[in-house]
Design a protein around this motif. Structure first.
Motif, PDB file in Angstrom:
ATOM      1  N   LEU A 349     -28.096  58.270 -24.158  1.00 36.11           N
ATOM      2  CA  LEU A 349     -27.283  57.490 -24.932  1.00 36.11           C
ATOM      3  C   LEU A 349     -28.078  57.472 -26.512  1.00 36.11           C
ATOM      4  CD1 LEU A 349     -27.047  54.399 -22.721  1.00 36.11           C
ATOM      5  CD2 LEU A 349     -25.350  55.967 -23.432  1.00 36.11           C
ATOM      6  N   GLN A 350     -29.055  57.980 -26.583  1.00 35.98           N
ATOM      7  CA  GLN A 350     -29.866  58.058 -27.968  1.00 35.98           C
ATOM      8  C   GLN A 350     -30.806  59.188 -27.940  1.00 35.98           C
ATOM      9  OE1 GLN A 350     -31.330  54.259 -29.426  1.00 35.98           O
ATOM     10  NE2 GLN A 350     -31.474  55.061 -31.426  1.00 35.98           N
ATOM     11  N   PRO A 351     -30.056  60.324 -27.893  1.00 40.14           N
ATOM     12  CA  PRO A 351     -31.161  61.597 -27.656  1.00 40.14           C
ATOM     13  C   PRO A 351     -31.857  61.911 -28.893  1.00 40.14           C
ATOM     14  CG  PRO A 351     -28.892  62.350 -27.878  1.00 40.14           C
ATOM     15  CD  PRO A 351     -29.019  60.924 -27.750  1.00 40.14           C
ATOM     16  N   THR A 352     -33.312  62.230 -28.945  1.00 43.97           N
ATOM     17  CA  THR A 352     -33.855  62.509 -29.950  1.00 43.97           C
ATOM     18  C   THR A 352     -34.705  63.906 -29.767  1.00 43.97           C
ATOM     19  OG1 THR A 352     -36.008  61.281 -29.266  1.00 43.97           O
ATOM     20  CG2 THR A 352     -34.203  60.391 -30.762  1.00 43.97           C
ATOM     21  N   GLY A 353     -34.848  64.310 -28.502  1.00 42.22           N
ATOM     22  CA  GLY A 353     -35.616  65.432 -28.283  1.00 42.22           C
ATOM     23  C   GLY A 353     -34.861  66.413 -27.422  1.00 42.22           C
ATOM     24  N   PRO A 354     -35.165  66.962 -26.202  1.00 44.11           N
ATOM     25  CA  PRO A 354     -34.505  68.134 -25.629  1.00 44.11           C
ATOM     26  C   PRO A 354     -32.934  68.096 -25.328  1.00 44.11           C
ATOM     27  CG  PRO A 354     -36.004  67.158 -23.958  1.00 44.11           C
ATOM     28  CD  PRO A 354     -36.022  66.536 -25.394  1.00 44.11           C
ATOM     29  N   LEU A 355     -32.318  66.857 -25.204  1.00 40.55           N
ATOM     30  CA  LEU A 355     -30.999  66.547 -24.948  1.00 40.55           C
ATOM     31  C   LEU A 355     -30.349  66.681 -26.365  1.00 40.55           C
ATOM     32  CD1 LEU A 355     -30.504  63.696 -22.465  1.00 40.55           C
ATOM     33  CD2 LEU A 355     -29.616  65.934 -22.358  1.00 40.55           C
ATOM     34  N   LYS A 356     -30.944  66.154 -27.550  1.00 39.97           N
ATOM     35  CA  LYS A 356     -30.118  66.400 -28.771  1.00 39.97           C
ATOM     36  C   LYS A 356     -30.150  67.786 -28.972  1.00 39.97           C
ATOM     37  CE  LYS A 356     -30.739  64.482 -33.320  1.00 39.97           C
ATOM     38  NZ  LYS A 356     -30.682  65.803 -34.243  1.00 39.97           N
ATOM     39  N   LYS A 357     -30.946  68.526 -28.844  1.00 41.25           N
ATOM     40  CA  LYS A 357     -31.106  70.051 -28.939  1.00 41.25           C
ATOM     41  C   LYS A 357     -30.059  70.642 -28.322  1.00 41.25           C
ATOM     42  CE  LYS A 357     -34.031  74.114 -30.195  1.00 41.25           C
ATOM     43  NZ  LYS A 357     -35.053  74.609 -29.967  1.00 41.25           N
ATOM     44  N   ALA A 358     -29.940  70.437 -27.018  1.00 45.75           N
ATOM     45  CA  ALA A 358     -28.958  70.754 -26.009  1.00 45.75           C
ATOM     46  C   ALA A 358     -27.672  70.655 -26.427  1.00 45.75           C
ATOM     47  CB  ALA A 358     -29.249  70.296 -24.555  1.00 45.75           C
ATOM     48  N   GLN A 359     -27.413  69.643 -27.067  1.00 46.62           N
ATOM     49  CA  GLN A 359     -26.096  69.122 -27.410  1.00 46.62           C
ATOM     50  C   GLN A 359     -25.676  69.896 -28.943  1.00 46.62           C
ATOM     51  OE1 GLN A 359     -24.784  64.942 -25.812  1.00 46.62           O
ATOM     52  NE2 GLN A 359     -25.665  64.723 -27.750  1.00 46.62           N
ATOM     53  N   GLU A 360     -26.700  70.124 -29.732  1.00 47.37           N
ATOM     54  CA  GLU A 360     -26.494  70.732 -30.931  1.00 47.37           C
ATOM     55  C   GLU A 360     -26.174  72.577 -30.518  1.00 47.37           C
ATOM     56  OE1 GLU A 360     -30.127  70.239 -33.131  1.00 47.37           O
ATOM     57  OE2 GLU A 360     -29.489  68.318 -33.733  1.00 47.37           O
ATOM     58  N   MET A 361     -27.032  72.884 -29.433  1.00 49.40           N
ATOM     59  CA  MET A 361     -26.742  74.186 -29.006  1.00 49.40           C
ATOM     60  C   MET A 361     -25.253  74.371 -28.358  1.00 49.40           C
ATOM     61  SD  MET A 361     -30.538  75.590 -27.557  1.00 49.40           S
ATOM     62  CE  MET A 361     -30.028  77.291 -27.549  1.00 49.40           C
ATOM     63  N   CYS A 362     -24.729  73.378 -27.609  1.00 51.48           N
ATOM     64  CA  CYS A 362     -23.589  73.402 -27.081  1.00 51.48           C
ATOM     65  C   CYS A 362     -22.455  73.123 -28.374  1.00 51.48           C
ATOM     66  CB  CYS A 362     -23.245  72.251 -26.218  1.00 51.48           C
ATOM     67  SG  CYS A 362     -24.029  72.271 -24.605  1.00 51.48           S
ATOM     68  N   ASP A 364     -22.701  74.463 -31.162  1.00 49.34           N
ATOM     69  CA  ASP A 364     -22.687  75.971 -31.786  1.00 49.34           C
ATOM     70  C   ASP A 364     -21.883  76.908 -31.119  1.00 49.34           C
ATOM     71  OD1 ASP A 364     -24.046  74.861 -33.861  1.00 49.34           O
ATOM     72  OD2 ASP A 364     -25.811  75.506 -33.141  1.00 49.34           O
ATOM     73  N   ALA A 365     -22.098  76.805 -29.728  1.00 47.20           N
ATOM     74  CA  ALA A 365     -21.508  77.623 -28.617  1.00 47.20           C
ATOM     75  C   ALA A 365     -20.232  77.526 -28.456  1.00 47.20           C
ATOM     76  CB  ALA A 365     -22.001  77.625 -27.206  1.00 47.20           C
ATOM     77  N   TYR A 366     -19.405  76.111 -28.667  1.00 46.03           N
ATOM     78  CA  TYR A 366     -18.135  75.957 -28.420  1.00 46.03           C
ATOM     79  C   TYR A 366     -17.492  75.855 -29.696  1.00 46.03           C
ATOM     80  CZ  TYR A 366     -19.038  75.177 -23.434  1.00 46.03           C
ATOM     81  OH  TYR A 366     -19.166  75.250 -22.239  1.00 46.03           O
ATOM     82  N   GLY A 367     -18.281  76.079 -30.941  1.00 46.27           N
ATOM     83  CA  GLY A 367     -17.381  75.763 -32.136  1.00 46.27           C
ATOM     84  C   GLY A 367     -16.894  74.797 -32.803  1.00 46.27           C
ATOM     85  N   SER A 368     -17.702  73.441 -32.551  1.00 46.46           N
ATOM     86  CA  SER A 368     -17.374  72.173 -32.727  1.00 46.46           C
ATOM     87  C   SER A 368     -18.086  71.799 -33.975  1.00 46.46           C
ATOM     88  CB  SER A 368     -17.370  71.015 -31.818  1.00 46.46           C
ATOM     89  OG  SER A 368     -18.720  70.942 -31.266  1.00 46.46           O
ATOM     90  N   MET A 369     -17.785  70.437 -34.500  1.00 46.33           N
ATOM     91  CA  MET A 369     -18.743  69.927 -35.465  1.00 46.33           C
ATOM     92  C   MET A 369     -19.884  69.268 -34.747  1.00 46.33           C
ATOM     93  SD  MET A 369     -16.558  68.142 -38.373  1.00 46.33           S
ATOM     94  CE  MET A 369     -15.925  69.001 -40.104  1.00 46.33           C
ATOM     95  N   HIS A 370     -19.419  68.336 -33.796  1.00 44.94           N
ATOM     96  CA  HIS A 370     -20.080  67.615 -32.714  1.00 44.94           C
ATOM     97  C   HIS A 370     -19.761  67.722 -31.385  1.00 44.94           C
ATOM     98  CE1 HIS A 370     -21.090  65.397 -36.698  1.00 44.94           C
ATOM     99  NE2 HIS A 370     -19.822  65.278 -36.829  1.00 44.94           N
ATOM    100  N   THR A 371     -20.698  67.844 -30.301  1.00 47.18           N
ATOM    101  CA  THR A 371     -20.506  68.006 -29.071  1.00 47.18           C
ATOM    102  C   THR A 371     -21.235  66.962 -28.287  1.00 47.18           C
ATOM    103  OG1 THR A 371     -19.645  70.271 -28.845  1.00 47.18           O
ATOM    104  CG2 THR A 371     -20.738  69.361 -26.955  1.00 47.18           C
ATOM    105  N   PHE A 372     -20.851  66.291 -27.452  1.00 50.19           N
ATOM    106  CA  PHE A 372     -21.277  65.261 -26.582  1.00 50.19           C
ATOM    107  C   PHE A 372     -21.250  65.685 -25.152  1.00 50.19           C
ATOM    108  CE2 PHE A 372     -20.372  63.380 -30.601  1.00 50.19           C
ATOM    109  CZ  PHE A 372     -21.575  62.349 -30.782  1.00 50.19           C
ATOM    110  N   ALA A 610     -27.801  74.809 -19.016  1.00 47.36           N
ATOM    111  CA  ALA A 610     -27.789  76.261 -18.600  1.00 47.36           C
ATOM    112  C   ALA A 610     -26.488  76.932 -18.473  1.00 47.36           C
ATOM    113  CB  ALA A 610     -28.377  76.129 -16.956  1.00 47.36           C
ATOM    114  N   GLY A 611     -25.259  76.178 -18.333  1.00 46.93           N
ATOM    115  CA  GLY A 611     -24.047  76.748 -18.274  1.00 46.93           C
ATOM    116  C   GLY A 611     -23.632  77.278 -19.762  1.00 46.93           C
ATOM    117  N   ARG A 612     -24.020  76.415 -20.743  1.00 47.22           N
ATOM    118  CA  ARG A 612     -23.747  77.023 -22.266  1.00 47.22           C
ATOM    119  C   ARG A 612     -24.781  78.271 -22.414  1.00 47.22           C
ATOM    120  NH1 ARG A 612     -27.599  78.575 -25.101  1.00 47.22           N
ATOM    121  NH2 ARG A 612     -28.955  76.942 -24.418  1.00 47.22           N
TER     122      ARG A 612
END
Length: 923
Positions: A349-362, A364-372, A610-612
């Motif tokens: 709900l309020q990621p600041t660590g590895p979840l935040k980075k995982a969403q940022e990598m998603c 980039d992989a999926y070509g969006s501005m933001h991914t949740f 991992a799927g990303r």
């Protein structure tokens, strides 16, 4: 409009052609090695081998294995008449290609100045290096190429986790061909200025590469081709790391060139720095921030004094009664269970660590501005977006046969739906997609009635369960010409895989949104728009968006678990919204927190992470393979007399009327013409068919879809499918489908065909008559599909104007005094008495799986006849023992009075309009 000619090819893709050539070469080389020298048979096999080797030379230079040196050794053995040795080597190469063993290093040879030698890097025992290939593009001599290979080889270390081989191409065109053919390419190094073309393209491969060649520049200076190639690669395969070696001074490098490449090198620093950069680029994509954090957490010794007795397996492995539960899943699952959001983990709900980075990598992989990331399915993702964007009283244009979560999202948000009708495919009891003209007409009607400012969102399903895919770019452009601030919600639940192959990607929300935003900001578009405005006749509406007003606001919800790797319910929301931070971020986060559990499933989040990683490294390969397998299945059923006796694979012309097919492609494959190239159709047609959705018409079996699914596929062969209709069953291929599973399905269908033959032969005359009637019913006597009727006047947002108050109708049923039940067979008699029957619940038959009635909708004669003709037992919102649930007349009268009072004095609302609302235009 002139229909465009579609090119045919004997194979679906280059992979099929390549393996067929190797298979034929193996057979021909074995026959040649066994033939008597000088015999007629030997002469025939010599000619066959000559042709096959020549054809393979047009393909193999795009791959590191077997590589051109290994290919040349075969050619030399053939020229020396060493046919036995040649046959053995061909068999080894073919086996390595089929098994993919060359990727593990078991078969791979390195090309250097000494010829084919086994790679000499020593690996520690038990370690495994991930293998990939690097494309180097430079117009280079063979001696310099050998020196470069040797130099790069000397820089490698056995301690590196990643291991690569080099593929060298000397021109812009050859580089594009290699990227299309070779799915192992993960990095591209462009050195200096490669020429546009280096040699003539052989007719053998041209049909498979034309769409890639069309990406190249029509006219360009040679010195610009390196940067242009980098830009094209980012369009075609954006997951690939690109590097550029140049002598251009820094001051003369364009910003676009600097932004295109991961790094730019100069001659003196290129070899070692390129090698290190390649390895680092792969390592960064290989990261899985949350999955890694969860693995590390699971190995830490901890004391558990928080919620969840299951954590660390505490309540499982000590149990005498559910120990088998733990044994089945294994210890790691429970070691990774926790309710902690710190100590290396993170809060969804309020990621600041590895979840935040995982969403940022998603992102980039999926070509969006933001991914949740979403842990309770796309049903919830849809409700999150709906609640975040639309407010009570906003108007939403929505396809009526969308997933039920959207309808419930409308109830929660209080928005007024304007339902859009898809074109019917009555023969197979399903709907297609919503034509553009249907949407444009609704928008013009809303503008004419003064309600266009209330329209907030257009919601469409792309692709549909049955595989209909919209022309997203054309749809968005024409809608934005009328409503420049429209928010688009594209339900891509079944289309998450599409972003990883170029042909499909162009019809995804994120790709199109990014493209349109960039386009509308250019001077060239402004000139095009100004010229378009000047060309309009008086009163004619523009077909292009105003660049000063248009805003790109697109949302896509994807069921990652449906078509990519994720645990069940793992989904994502992708956003490309120019106004997200200013207009929607706060409400989106509130909606996200409203619908997201404070105890999300960490294993699901780790699987999304991992799927990303997987789709970034092998998404292109796996998606293309899934499509190829679907095409192979289509061809096999089409060609096999034992299968096509009972089964028909429905194809493009069965699903999409000709008027929506500008290229006139009617089917992907025919026995007499081979494969139609579908790239042009996917670029231009209003609707296309996703080939991974294989709909089998089974009407000639005399067995309905539900029975075929349960009694044949499931009970006899344990084959699982998602969807049936009265006379069809739907099979789907995905990135997990194997050739073995396709073979198993074909075998099952063959055995079913044999069973049907045996059953028919055993029927007496009367039984055969009954069977033929069933076949007739399933192939000809199909119930017509009803369109959405209209909201009752008392539940229209504004009487006489499209838009229904779904929420009000829904919550009126919380008082049981407001509704009653009428047996379905009595409904037509009630209508004959001029009584309006207004649904008080959603009525959703499975199949087809969409609402035929929603709260507040008038039930028409067509809808009742459709329900009476349905031969399915599962109808949500309808109880056969009680009947159809409808509002009492007194409730409708009360609502009518309230609506009329509220409408009097409202601008643009006349008494005539208040009394209207009983025609189909008031959806």
């Amino acid at each position: 409009m002139t229909k465009k000619k579609v090119v045919n090819a004997p194979y679906y893709n280059i992979g099929q052609l390549r393996m067929d050539l190797w298979n034929k070469l193996r057979s021909a080389s074995v026959s040649l090695s066994e033939a008597t020298e000088g015999s007629a048979s030997a002469k025939t096999q010599v000619k066959d081998c000559e042709v096959l080797l020549s054809n393979l030379s047009q393909i193999e230079h795009n791959f590191a294995f077997p590589g051109m040196r290994k290919y040349m050794s075969l050619q030399e053995a053939f020229n020396r008449h060493e046919y036995v040795a040649m046959a053995h080597n061909v068999a080894d190469i073919r086996r390595a290609l089929i098994s993919d063993s060359f990727r593990s290093g078991e078969e791979l040879r390195m090309d250097n100045e000494k010829g084919d030698e086994i790679e000499t890097i020593d690996q520690p025992e038990g370690t495994k290096q991930n293998y990939f290939e690097v494309l180097l593009v430079e117009n280079i001599s063979e001696s310099d190429e050998r020196a470069m290979r040797q130099k790069l080889s000397s820089l490698r270390s056995s301690s590196e986790q990643f291991r690569y081989s080099l593929v060298v191409q000397r021109s812009f065109q050859d580089a594009l061909i290699t990227l299309l053919f070779n799915t192992n390419i993960q990095s591209v190094v462009i050195r200096y200025a490669p020429p546009f073309s280096w040699k003539e393209i052989d007719p053998l491969i041209r049909p498979y590469i034309q769409h890639a060649l069309d990406l190249g520049p029509v006219q360009s200076k040679d010195e610009d081709l390196g940067p242009l190639l980098g830009q094209v690669i980012k369009q075609f395969r954006p997951e690939i790391d690109t590097y550029y070696v140049t002598d251009t001074v820094l001051a003369d490098l364009k910003d676009s060139t600097i932004n295109t490449f991961r790094r730019i090198f100069y001659r003196k620093e290129d070899f070692q720095e390129i090698h290190l950069s390649i390895i680092r680029g792969i390592a960064e994509r290989y990261e899985t921030p949350f999955f890694t954090a969860l693995m590390e957490y699971s190995q830490k010794p901890t004391g558990v004094f928080h919620a969840m007795p299951i954590s660390r397996g505490g309540s499982i492995f000590k149990s005498r009664w559910i120990r088998d539960f733990g044994d089945f899943y294994g210890r790691n699952l429970f070691l990774a269970e926790t309710s902690a959001t710190t100590g290396g983990l993170d809060s969804l709900l309020q990621p600041t660590g590895p979840l935040k980075k995982a969403q940022e990598m998603c992102r980039d992989a999926y070509g969006s501005m933001h991914t949740f990331l979403v842990t309770n399915g796309t049903s919830t993702a849809n409700k999150i977006v709906m609640q975040a964007i639309v407010a009570p009283g906003d108007v939403v244009l929505i396809d009526r046969d969308c997933h039920k979560s959207h309808h419930y999202g409308l109830v929660l948000s209080g928005a007024f739906p304007v339902y859009l009708d898809s074109y019917p495919i009555e023969k197979y009891s399903m709907y297609g997609a919503v034509p553009r003209h249907e949407i444009i007409e609704k928008l013009h009607l809303l503008r004419k009635s003064g309600r266009l400012d209330k329209v907030k969102m257009l919601l469409l399903t792309n692709c549909t369960f049955d595989g209909m895919v919209y022309n997203v770019e054309r749809m968005m452009e024409e809608v934005l010409a009328i409503k420049p601030d429209m928010v688009f919600l594209w339900d891509e639940a079944w289309f998450a895989f599409a972003g990883f192959t170029y042909t499909f990607k162009k019809r995804t929300a994120m790709f199109v949104a990014k493209k349109l935003e960039k386009r509308y900001q250019t001077a060239a578009y402004r000139e095009e728009y100004d010229a378009h405005i000047k060309s309009l006749a008086e009163g004619e509406q523009p077909c292009l968006p105003d660049p000063d007003k248009v805003r790109i606001r697109a949302y896509a919800t994807q069921s990652t678990h449906k078509t990519l790797s994720s645990f069940r319910q793992g989904s994502m929301i992708h956003i490309w919204d120019q106004d997200f931070r200013r207009k929607s971020q706060a409400t989106f986060m509130e909606a996200y927190m409203t619908h997201t559990s404070t105890s999300p499933n960490y294993q699901m989040l780790a699987s999304l992470d991992a799927g990303r990683r997987q789709v970034q490294f092998e998404g292109y390969e796996l998606v293309e393979r899934g499509i190829e397998l679907a095409m192979s299945l289509r061809a096999k059923i089409n060609d096999d007399p034992a299968l096509n006796k009972y089964f028909d694979v429905l194809t493009v012309k069965d699903f999409i009327p000709s008027k929506y097919r500008q290229t006139d492609i009617a089917e992907y494959y025919t026995r007499d013409k081979g494969w139609n190239r579908m790239e042009t159709a996917w670029a231009e047609d209003e609707f296309v068919l996703d080939p991974t959705k294989i709909t089998l018409h089974i009407g000639r079996t005399g067995v309905d879809g539900d029975t075929f699914k349960n009694k044949f596929l499931m009970d006899k062969f344990n084959i699982q499918i998602n969807k049936t209709s009265r006379n069809t069953v739907l099979f789907m291929t995905n990135i997990g489908t194997s050739r073995g599973s396709i073979t198993y399905l074909i075998n099952a269908l063959l055995r079913i065909s044999e069973m049907l033959d045996s059953g028919l032969h055993a029927l007496d005359a009367r039984e055969l008559e009954i069977h033929n009637k069933k076949v007739w019913s399933l192939t000809n006597d199909v119930p017509p599909l009803p369109d959405f009727s209209y909201f009752h006047t008392s539940f229209q947002a504004v009487p006489g104007i499209p838009g229904g108050n779904l929420r009000e109708a829904y919550f009126l049923t919380y008082d049981e005094e407001n509704y009653t039940y009428i047996p379905l067979e009595d409904c037509l008699a009630e209508m004959a008495k001029n009584k309006e029957l207004v649904a008080s619940s959603f009525v959703i038959p499975y199949p087809p799986g969409f609402p035929v009635l929603v709260p507040g909708q008038v039930a028409t004669e067509e809808i009742i006849k459709f329900m009476l003709a349905l031969d399915v037992t599962e109808i949500h919102g309808y109880r056969a023992d009680l009947g159809l649930r409808v509002f009492k007349q007194s409730v409708l009268d009360r609502q009518m009075t309230a609506t009329s009072i509220g409408a009097i004095g409202r601008p643009g609302i006349s008494n005539k309009k208040i009394k209207a609302g009983t025609n189909k235009n008031n959806k």
